[in-house]
Design an enzyme around this catalytic site. Structure first.
Site, PDB file in Angstrom:
ATOM      1  N   HIS A  22      21.293 -21.284 -14.420  1.00 27.85           N
ATOM      2  CA  HIS A  22      21.089 -22.310 -15.443  1.00 27.85           C
ATOM      3  C   HIS A  22      22.259 -22.300 -16.433  1.00 27.85           C
ATOM      4  O   HIS A  22      22.793 -23.348 -16.807  1.00 27.85           O
ATOM      5  CB  HIS A  22      19.808 -22.052 -16.243  1.00 27.85           C
ATOM      6  CG  HIS A  22      18.540 -22.183 -15.484  1.00 27.85           C
ATOM      7  ND1 HIS A  22      17.544 -21.241 -15.557  1.00 27.85           N
ATOM      8  CD2 HIS A  22      18.076 -23.144 -14.643  1.00 27.85           C
ATOM      9  CE1 HIS A  22      16.525 -21.623 -14.814  1.00 27.85           C
ATOM     10  NE2 HIS A  22      16.824 -22.777 -14.236  1.00 27.85           N
ATOM     11  N   LYS A  46       0.568 -25.848 -16.190  1.00 29.93           N
ATOM     12  CA  LYS A  46       1.268 -24.668 -15.673  1.00 29.93           C
ATOM     13  C   LYS A  46       1.134 -23.537 -16.680  1.00 29.93           C
ATOM     14  O   LYS A  46       0.937 -23.763 -17.870  1.00 29.93           O
ATOM     15  CB  LYS A  46       2.749 -24.977 -15.420  1.00 29.93           C
ATOM     16  CG  LYS A  46       2.963 -25.896 -14.243  1.00 29.93           C
ATOM     17  CD  LYS A  46       4.418 -25.980 -13.886  1.00 29.93           C
ATOM     18  CE  LYS A  46       4.611 -26.830 -12.638  1.00 29.93           C
ATOM     19  NZ  LYS A  46       6.015 -26.942 -12.293  1.00 29.93           N
ATOM     20  N   ARG A  95      19.736 -25.987  -6.033  1.00 30.64           N
ATOM     21  CA  ARG A  95      20.139 -24.917  -5.123  1.00 30.64           C
ATOM     22  C   ARG A  95      20.371 -25.563  -3.768  1.00 30.64           C
ATOM     23  O   ARG A  95      19.603 -26.434  -3.350  1.00 30.64           O
ATOM     24  CB  ARG A  95      19.039 -23.852  -5.042  1.00 30.64           C
ATOM     25  CG  ARG A  95      18.943 -23.022  -6.319  1.00 30.64           C
ATOM     26  CD  ARG A  95      17.859 -21.976  -6.230  1.00 30.64           C
ATOM     27  NE  ARG A  95      16.556 -22.556  -5.968  1.00 30.64           N
ATOM     28  CZ  ARG A  95      15.709 -22.979  -6.901  1.00 30.64           C
ATOM     29  NH1 ARG A  95      16.032 -22.892  -8.167  1.00 30.64           N
ATOM     30  NH2 ARG A  95      14.541 -23.482  -6.581  1.00 30.64           N
ATOM     31  N   SER A 133      14.039 -19.063 -11.126  1.00 28.96           N
ATOM     32  CA  SER A 133      13.111 -18.357 -12.014  1.00 28.96           C
ATOM     33  C   SER A 133      12.000 -17.700 -11.205  1.00 28.96           C
ATOM     34  O   SER A 133      11.525 -16.614 -11.553  1.00 28.96           O
ATOM     35  CB  SER A 133      12.530 -19.332 -13.038  1.00 28.96           C
ATOM     36  OG  SER A 133      13.546 -19.825 -13.875  1.00 28.96           O
TER      37      SER A 133
END
Length: 172
Positions: A22, A46, A95, A133
């Protein structure tokens, strides 16, 4: 509709926690735009490891060298947040392989919702391109601080250790 500024970019994400990947995207994007707004997405459905204020502080501690970076939290659609910021560009860190298909689908939906906002995909530099993460949360209880520092800014390693200790998940 107001004019969106192409000199302002927004990099939205959960950043739970911020990784060196990041950070790499933030550093490079901050060189491309006059202003870079990092948007911390808050999703009530979440359960993040770090709350929004903690994530904001970890980003702040990890980016003192980026003078044109601003950190905000938001709820709702990222593309709406980008427009609220007056930005024309949304940065998406991807990614290789794992994110591309989903990100292209999201980009196409965002273009329907806000055709005046452009999405710019940025891949973190080579050795950081695989870091997520989720990976960090998986390895943190068993990795050493030295190992974690290959993936995380120093303030995050310490905060992660404290969070794991408080939750009773620290095994190292």
């Amino acid at each position: 509709m107001s004019q969106l500024d192409p000199r302002i970019a927004v990099y939205p994400g959960s950043f739970d926690p911020i990784t060196l990947g990041h950070l790499n995207v933030m550093e490079r994007a901050s060189r491309l735009f006059d202003r870079l707004i990092v948007g911390i997405g808050v999703n009530i459905h979440k359960f993040p490891m770090f709350d929004a204020k903690e994530r904001e502080e970890l980003i702040r501690q990890s980016t003192p060298h980026l003078s044109n970076l601003e950190i905000r939290t938001f709820r709702g659609l990222a593309v709406n947040f980008v427009r609220e910021c007056g930005a024309k560009i949304m940065i998406r860190g991807v990614r290789p392989i794992t994110d591309i298909a989903a990100e292209i689908t999201m980009m196409m939906a965002n273009r329907r919702l806000a055709p005046d906002v452009e999405t710019l995909f940025m891949i973190a530099d080579g050795e950081l391109a695989h870091v997520s993460s989720s990976l960090i949360k998986e390895i943190a209880p068993i990795a050493s601080d030295e190992e974690l520092s290959r993936f995380l800014p120093p303030p995050v390693v310490a905060a992660l250790r404290a969070k794991l200790a408080a939750s009773g998940r620290a095994t190292r």
